[in-house]
Design a protein around this motif. Sequence first.
Motif, PDB file in Angstrom:
ATOM      1  N   PRO A 162      28.248   2.060  72.343  1.00  0.00           N
ATOM      2  CA  PRO A 162      27.080   2.769  72.053  1.00  0.00           C
ATOM      3  C   PRO A 162      25.915   1.833  71.989  1.00  0.00           C
ATOM      4  O   PRO A 162      26.127   0.460  71.710  1.00  0.00           O
ATOM      5  CB  PRO A 162      27.155   3.030  70.636  1.00  0.00           C
ATOM      6  N   ILE A 163      24.837   2.035  72.742  1.00  0.00           N
ATOM      7  CA  ILE A 163      23.493   1.480  72.687  1.00  0.00           C
ATOM      8  C   ILE A 163      22.878   0.795  71.229  1.00  0.00           C
ATOM      9  O   ILE A 163      22.910   1.636  70.563  1.00  0.00           O
ATOM     10  CB  ILE A 163      22.689   1.968  73.639  1.00  0.00           C
ATOM     11  N   ASN A 164      22.831  -0.407  71.316  1.00  0.00           N
ATOM     12  CA  ASN A 164      22.010  -1.007  70.122  1.00  0.00           C
ATOM     13  C   ASN A 164      20.450  -0.907  70.558  1.00  0.00           C
ATOM     14  O   ASN A 164      20.055  -1.387  71.279  1.00  0.00           O
ATOM     15  CB  ASN A 164      22.320  -2.355  69.895  1.00  0.00           C
ATOM     16  N   PHE A 165      20.032  -0.059  69.536  1.00  0.00           N
ATOM     17  CA  PHE A 165      18.574   0.213  69.973  1.00  0.00           C
ATOM     18  C   PHE A 165      17.466  -0.753  69.038  1.00  0.00           C
ATOM     19  O   PHE A 165      16.404  -0.842  69.666  1.00  0.00           O
ATOM     20  CB  PHE A 165      17.932   1.546  69.409  1.00  0.00           C
ATOM     21  N   GLN A 166      17.921  -1.540  68.464  1.00  0.00           N
ATOM     22  CA  GLN A 166      17.138  -2.517  67.439  1.00  0.00           C
ATOM     23  C   GLN A 166      16.171  -3.298  68.141  1.00  0.00           C
ATOM     24  O   GLN A 166      15.030  -3.587  67.783  1.00  0.00           O
ATOM     25  CB  GLN A 166      17.896  -3.178  66.516  1.00  0.00           C
ATOM     26  N   PRO A 167      16.728  -3.859  69.271  1.00  0.00           N
ATOM     27  CA  PRO A 167      16.003  -5.140  69.825  1.00  0.00           C
ATOM     28  C   PRO A 167      14.621  -4.361  70.695  1.00  0.00           C
ATOM     29  O   PRO A 167      14.027  -5.326  70.853  1.00  0.00           O
ATOM     30  CB  PRO A 167      16.906  -5.889  71.150  1.00  0.00           C
ATOM     31  N   PHE A 168      14.512  -3.075  71.059  1.00  0.00           N
ATOM     32  CA  PHE A 168      13.428  -2.598  71.662  1.00  0.00           C
ATOM     33  C   PHE A 168      12.402  -2.253  70.841  1.00  0.00           C
ATOM     34  O   PHE A 168      12.329  -1.665  69.738  1.00  0.00           O
ATOM     35  CB  PHE A 168      13.931  -1.436  72.685  1.00  0.00           C
ATOM     36  N   LYS A 169      11.209  -2.516  71.392  1.00  0.00           N
ATOM     37  CA  LYS A 169       9.887  -2.170  70.735  1.00  0.00           C
ATOM     38  C   LYS A 169       9.607  -0.610  70.879  1.00  0.00           C
ATOM     39  O   LYS A 169       9.656  -0.103  72.082  1.00  0.00           O
ATOM     40  CB  LYS A 169       8.480  -2.827  71.507  1.00  0.00           C
ATOM     41  N   LYS A 170       9.343   0.073  69.663  1.00  0.00           N
ATOM     42  CA  LYS A 170       9.237   1.602  69.990  1.00  0.00           C
ATOM     43  C   LYS A 170       7.835   2.167  70.333  1.00  0.00           C
ATOM     44  O   LYS A 170       6.832   1.403  69.920  1.00  0.00           O
ATOM     45  CB  LYS A 170       9.502   2.011  68.640  1.00  0.00           C
ATOM     46  N   LEU A 195       6.825   3.226  80.377  1.00  0.00           N
ATOM     47  CA  LEU A 195       7.403   2.140  79.883  1.00  0.00           C
ATOM     48  C   LEU A 195       7.330   0.723  80.655  1.00  0.00           C
ATOM     49  O   LEU A 195       7.633   0.557  81.738  1.00  0.00           O
ATOM     50  CB  LEU A 195       8.702   2.556  79.440  1.00  0.00           C
ATOM     51  N   THR A 196       7.087  -0.267  79.646  1.00  0.00           N
ATOM     52  CA  THR A 196       7.573  -1.673  80.233  1.00  0.00           C
ATOM     53  C   THR A 196       8.854  -2.100  79.797  1.00  0.00           C
ATOM     54  O   THR A 196       9.517  -1.617  79.035  1.00  0.00           O
ATOM     55  CB  THR A 196       6.321  -2.540  79.683  1.00  0.00           C
ATOM     56  N   VAL A 197       9.243  -3.273  80.523  1.00  0.00           N
ATOM     57  CA  VAL A 197      10.573  -3.813  80.003  1.00  0.00           C
ATOM     58  C   VAL A 197      10.479  -4.398  78.621  1.00  0.00           C
ATOM     59  O   VAL A 197       9.538  -4.757  78.091  1.00  0.00           O
ATOM     60  CB  VAL A 197      10.783  -4.864  81.038  1.00  0.00           C
ATOM     61  N   GLY A 198      11.619  -3.735  77.825  1.00  0.00           N
ATOM     62  CA  GLY A 198      11.811  -4.003  76.294  1.00  0.00           C
ATOM     63  C   GLY A 198      11.340  -2.926  75.739  1.00  0.00           C
ATOM     64  O   GLY A 198      11.512  -3.177  74.333  1.00  0.00           O
ATOM     65  N   GLU A 199      10.441  -1.801  76.043  1.00  0.00           N
ATOM     66  CA  GLU A 199      10.166  -0.908  75.167  1.00  0.00           C
ATOM     67  C   GLU A 199      11.143   0.503  75.315  1.00  0.00           C
ATOM     68  O   GLU A 199      11.818   0.630  76.244  1.00  0.00           O
ATOM     69  CB  GLU A 199       8.853  -0.303  75.791  1.00  0.00           C
ATOM     70  N   CYS A 200      11.050   1.097  74.331  1.00  0.00           N
ATOM     71  CA  CYS A 200      11.863   2.528  74.232  1.00  0.00           C
ATOM     72  C   CYS A 200      10.914   3.661  73.593  1.00  0.00           C
ATOM     73  O   CYS A 200      10.011   3.373  72.813  1.00  0.00           O
ATOM     74  CB  CYS A 200      13.273   2.270  73.269  1.00  0.00           C
TER      75      CYS A 200
END
Length: 389
Positions: free
Chosen positions: A109-117, A84-89
């Motif tokens: 709780p973690i907000n998953f929205q900002p991360f690239k899937k 994984l690279t920074v900013g990916e999930c």
Amino acid sequence: MAYILFDDELIRNQLKPFTFTRPVADIRCGILTIRDKWIKRLQTRVTCLSKRYLEEITTESSINTYINGAVCPNDVLINEINNLTVGECLVDTNSNVLAIRTNEKLSFPINFQPFKKKSFSGTLSIITQLPHIFLKNGEQIKEDFKLITEGRTSQEISDPFTRVYGAENIFVEEGASIKSVILNAEQGPIYIGKNATIQEGSIVIGPVSVDEGSVVVWGSKIRPNTTLGPYSKAGGEVGSSVIFGYSNKAHDGFLGASVIGEWCNLGANCNNSNLKNDYSEVKLYNYATDKLEKTGELFCGLFMGDYTKAGISTMFNTGTVVGVCSNIFGAGFQDKHIPSFMWGGADTEYVDYRFDKALEVIKATMARRDKQLTDKDIAILKHLHDFKK
């Protein structure tokens, strides 16, 4: 690189009562807890991110890898996470977020929205529902067995009155005592931990884990897919069940398709049902929805939170969920859901269990093992008592 195992809020709620008192990653499935599996595979310190009352000091770095604490590791998954690279999930086919790579500090709780899937389609073992703990236990015993024993030599079983089948699938740690028993590991491994004891007349059929300091009481029948956590006791008949550390079922009675938390006690002749008379699907109380939900399972037994005790001959119905620190007794089948900090039984009346009295009993129980509650333990219990469910 820092590795932090995070609680997914939905999964955490679905795994109560066990997550009342621990992060998801500290659930035991197989020989090890999920956190210990990651520590052994990553060979580094791993911390957990959970609700504030359970919080611990997390290890953080300029680059942080957050991993779903419900996920059991394997080599393919670890390789995908490390790529994984920074900013990916990393996300599985059921939209569960498996891991995140970031240079930020995240909070629960973690907000998953900002991360690239990024999709993961490999084989995965993830604990998202209570029955998963016992349903996946056999496969996890096999995985942990390979992880723990690779390149090591088992202690010999020297007792001439012990019968062994599938000796190559049995591993005995130093100090273990095995006398006049039957060990059958032809269908799955048997792991016997340091200073564990399997007493005379017992039958153990793998896959089974008897962890450090635990005792299988004489004449016991331990069926496949069973884990006995560290410093616990099992007697009677136990199958497809996980008993966490420092808990006792030391007498006759049946426990099947069940999960028992830490510091619990099942009195003599306690039994649970794990199959309905009409062979229909079992419903189970779900803390996330506050009602009984279909499990999709035919076999489903008892789920008991930490510090809970059951008196002699207590009967638990198919698919029963009991909270933390309750004292259950009396004739007849108990309710399908018993909240935390309750005292009583189905034939009497459930009343609130006074916090000071509950604490007194816990301290007495732990003193028998030369253990004591920490200030953090007491704070967790006080929080649960004040907001019990």
